[in-house]
Scaffold this active site. Structure first.
Site, PDB file in Angstrom:
ATOM      1  N   SER A 681       5.615   8.403 -47.897  1.00 21.21           N
ATOM      2  CA  SER A 681       7.037   8.721 -47.996  1.00 21.21           C
ATOM      3  C   SER A 681       7.950   7.524 -47.775  1.00 21.21           C
ATOM      4  CB  SER A 681       7.390   9.850 -47.026  1.00 21.21           C
ATOM      5  OG  SER A 681       7.404   9.359 -45.721  1.00 21.21           O
ATOM      6  N   LYS A 724      13.304  14.908 -40.368  1.00 20.64           N
ATOM      7  CA  LYS A 724      13.802  13.582 -40.723  1.00 20.64           C
ATOM      8  C   LYS A 724      15.335  13.561 -40.718  1.00 20.64           C
ATOM      9  CE  LYS A 724       9.877  12.102 -43.519  1.00 20.64           C
ATOM     10  NZ  LYS A 724       9.355  11.962 -44.888  1.00 20.64           N
TER      11      LYS A 724
END
Ligand SMILES: Nc1ncnc2c1ncn2[C@@H]1O[C@H](COP(=O)(O)OP(=O)(O)O)[C@@H](O)[C@H]1O
Ligand SMILES: [Mg+2]
Length: 779
Positions: A681, A724
């Site tokens: 990611s 996140k």
């Protein structure tokens, strides 16, 4: 040759007999009490001294009529009459011959009947009769030996009898038979037949005797055993007393015995425990093993074999309690209530096991405690962090020195009830090594098919865990052994926003800590701004654990002041906080103070929630080689390669000179190297840093990003977006670049976070660079 007198018809007084039958050739005492019977005897004594003896069909009939008396009887001679006190008579009679009643003559003073001899058909002595006689004699001998009620001399006299009919009569008279059976023998005219009857009766009687004997032996053995044990035990007590050991030991055994009685043990446990107790009893107390056995018994008896608490399945109350203990957490609470509702509807149903998953400090453990409170059950917690030995769960066999029961049963003992809420904490932190697999032992604990007979190596008796409500917790489902995960219903708990944390602090943590430190509300107050400062500058976490610690440490310091002066009243404000907690530990605000070349902020997901990370790229004169540092995993390295390939392919568009492409080595570094980092990611983040470094255009410092990159620059979706986003918010970032395909995840981001942030959805790297790089010439 027949000794029976030839007499066809005569009239004679009759004596009805109750419960006895007199055979010919037998001499017997009769006690006579009834008036009519006494008169009959007196009448007989006046004449021939002979009387007819016939038995009543029912002994209890007092005034028997014709039909109450058997027709066939025995004519007897009265040998002797004794008057007894109370008007009764004892008469000695000798049976002479069979006769049958033809008619009843008088009923007045005494009964008189007309009788005729009842002739036996005595065939000549043939071989068959001889054989029958021998059999009967042999059987009788045996019978006498077994029964022990008939004197052995009888046998001698019986053997001497040569006449078959007489033999049958004499033997029958010695047997303890019921009247109808005797009467049957008496009425058998055919001698052959009569012998056969006796033969059959003897066989049956012997069977009964044999049975009696067996029963007797069994009973005696049992009695002997108990007696022997009793005797030995007494002896042992005496010996121990002599040795001065007695009292301590027997008091101990007595106490254990009492506890066994109270414990209401299941059968298997009862047997095993009793056996151990017997062993203990026989051991001198000096033996080291006695201590082992004693400890074992003590421990086994302290388990909750049958103690149980009653469930309180009141859903409204459960909801109230859950709300009372925890702020927010709507989804997990709802799932827990659903779970409880199902348990209420189907009491027997063995539902899946709840597994609370989320970063540290979000309230997983304390939520488990709350479930117990709302159900009214006992609560125990067993931490699996670092457990790597099967024996920790299941115990050691008692053959080991210092062996111990496993932690599961130890927790049960601690719970003191066999249906507690049992929290298996941090189930993802177990490890496996050569000492056996704790996960498989745990599987047995959790499997509703097997856990009603959970076996602990130390206890050695199956223990029923089926009534326990298990709840597990983990930081990440990825590290939960697959077979365990299959049995669990996962409830995810994500990190808190700043607003959540503020609410939790005000409504729960502060009151809790104030109380725990023995402070009064008037002693200390926290301003909202101060709490916010603690959240922003003294902690950086998804949960509230470290905030709770900070609050506790302030409370501790205030408590010291209160000890000195009871009336202390402290107001914790933004300006006074440093006094209590020292300098700020984290810098709140954008990760980077100003936009820089080659430095990009990425977003990462870890077990402790979301986090931000900086990715730096530097160019050093060289030959175009790529170096990566900062403990990066393979997937992340490949992702860096892909990013580099893309940037090279776009060199011209990005304004990267060919000299830059070939004349420099590239170094990618991800700081905070102690934490291993992996996953795809960070792809677009690395590509952005590369593009920035090579083109000389700075990256915006208020932007963070996450997304996977392909060689052609397509941006692929990533996981853990909510965590996140929360981490970015915590760090004071206001713009997030994320893959278009993660658009749906925006729904999960709390509204107050969403309002303050800008989200840029992208599907290609070109869009990322357009948004993140500052315009050329700006720097
Ligand atoms: N939503 C919440 N409301 C109130 N207190 C909370 C909440 N979440 C966590 N806490 C408190 O935070 C502390 C840490 O929680 P804990 O259960 O140990 O977290 P975990 O087990 O998830 O690591 C506990 O004192 C707990 O009561
Ligand atoms: Mg915990």
């Amino acid at each position: 040759m027949s000794q029976e007198k030839e007499l066809n018809y005569r009239e004679i007084p009759i004596l009805p007999l109750r419960g006895v039958l007199v055979f010919p050739y037998t001499i017997i005492h009769l006690d006579v009490g009834r008036k009519k019977s006494i008169s009959a005897i007196e009448e007989a004594m006046l004449g021939s001294k002979e009387i007819f003896l016939a038995t009543q069909k029912e002994a209890q009939t007092d005034e028997p009529d014709e039909e109450d008396i058997y027709e066939v009887g025995t004519v007897a001679e009265i040998r002797q009459v004794l008057k007894m006190p109370g008007g009764t008579m004892r008469v000695l009679v000798e049976g002479l011959y069979r006769a049958s009643i033809k008619k009843y003559i008088s009923h007045d003073a005494y009964m008189k009947v007309g009788i005729e001899e009842y002739k036996s058909e005595a065939p000549l002595k043939n071989a068959e009769i001889e054989a029958l006689m021998r059999t009967v004699v042999y059987q009788f001998e045996q019978y006498v030996r077994m029964s022990k009620k008939i004197p052995p001399e009888t046998v001698v006299s019986v053997v001497a009898i040569e006449e078959p009919g007489r033999l049958a009569d004499v033997i029958a008279s010695h047997l303890n038979l019921r009247i109808p059976e005797k009467q049957k023998v008496l009425e058998a005219r055919d001698v052959n037949q009569r012998l056969t009857y006796v033969c059959e009766i003897l066989a049956k009687e012997m069977e009964v005797l044999e049975l009696e004997r067996k029963i007797n032996i069994r009973v005696r053995k049992q009695m002997e055993k108990t007696q022997k044990e009793y005797y030995l035990r007494e002896q042992m007590k005496a010996i121990q007393k002599e040795l001065g050991e007695k009292d301590e030991r027997s008091a101990e055994v007595e106490e254990l015995r009492e506890r066994i009685q109270k414990a209401n043990l299941p059968k298997e446990a009862l047997e095993k425990i009793n056996k151990e107790l017997e062993r203990l009893e026989k051991m001198p107390s000096a033996v080291a093993e006695a201590v082992v056995v004693r400890n074992y018994l003590d421990w086994a008896l302290s388990l909750p074999w049958s103690t149980e608490t009653r469930d309180r399945l009141d859903l409204d109350l459960a909801e109230k309690i859950l709300d009372e203990d925890h702020y927010g957490l709507e989804k997990p609470k709802e799932r827990i209530l659903e779970y409880l509702a199902i348990r209420k509807l189907a009491k027997k149903m063995k539902g899946p096991i709840l597994c609370l998953v989320g970063p540290p400090g979000v309230g997983k453990t304390s939520l488990g405690k709350s479930v117990a409170r709302s159900l009214g059950r006992k609560f125990v917690r067993m931490s699996l962090g670092g457990v790597r030995d099967e024996a920790e769960i299941r115990g050691h066999r008692r053959t080991y020195v210092g062996s111990m029961p496993g932690r599961v049963l130890n927790s049960m003992k601690q719970a003191g009830s066999r249906n507690p809420v049992f929290l298996l904490d941090e189930i993802d932190k177990m490890t496996t090594d050569f000492r056996g697999d704790p996960a498989s032992a745990l599987l047995e604990v959790l499997d509703p098919e097997q856990n009603n007979t959970f076996s602990d190596h130390y206890l050695e008796i199956p223990f029923d865990l089926s009534k326990v409500m298990f709840i597990t917790t983990a930081n990440s489902i990825h590290n939960i052994p697959r077979p365990l995960l299959d049995r669990m219903e996962v409830i995810e708990i994500s990190g808190y926003t700043e607003e959540d944390k503020l609410h939790i602090a005000l409504g729960y943590l502060v009151p809790k800590q104030v109380k725990e430190h023995g402070l009064k509300d008037s002693n200390i107050t926290f301003s909202e701004k101060a709490l916010r400062k603690i959240i922003r500058e003294y902690t950086r976490e998804a949960g509230v654990r470290s905030m709770e610690r900070q609050i506790a440490s302030i409370c501790r310091k205030v408590a010291r002041q209160v000890v000195k002066d009871k009336n202390t009243s402290v107001n914790i404000t933004v300006s006074s906080i440093n006094k209590y907690l020292g300098a700020e530990k984290f810098r709140f605000g954008t990760a980077e103070k100003e936009s820089q070349i080659g430095v990009t902020t990425g977003l990462a997901w870890t077990e402790s929630g979301g986090d931000i990370l900086s990715i730096e790229v530097a160019l050093i004169k060289g030959k175009g080689r790529l170096t990566l540092t900062g403990k990066l995993g393979d997937v992340m390295k490949e992702s860096a390669q892909a990013g580099l390939t893309y940037v090279r392919s776009k060199a011209e568009e990005l304004g990267i000179s060919p000299e830059t492409l070939e004349g420099y080595d590239i170094h990618i570094h991800v700081p905070e190297g102690a934490i291993p980092k992996d996953g795809p990611s960070a792809g677009i983040t690395m590509a952005t840093s590369l593009a920035s470094a090579m083109s000389g255009r700075p990256v915006r410092n208020d932007v963070a990003m996450t997304g996977e990159i392909t060689l052609r620059g397509n941006v692929l979706p990533i996981g853990g977006f909510k965590e996140k986003a929360l981490a970015a918010h915590r760090a004071g970032i206001d713009t997030i670049i994320l893959p278009m395909e993660n658009k749906k995840d925006l729904d999960e981001v709390p509204a107050n976070v969403k309002r303050k942030m800008e989200f840029i959805l992208v599907s290609h790297m070109d869009e990322v660079l357009a948004a993140a790089l500052e315009k050329p010439g700006h720097a």
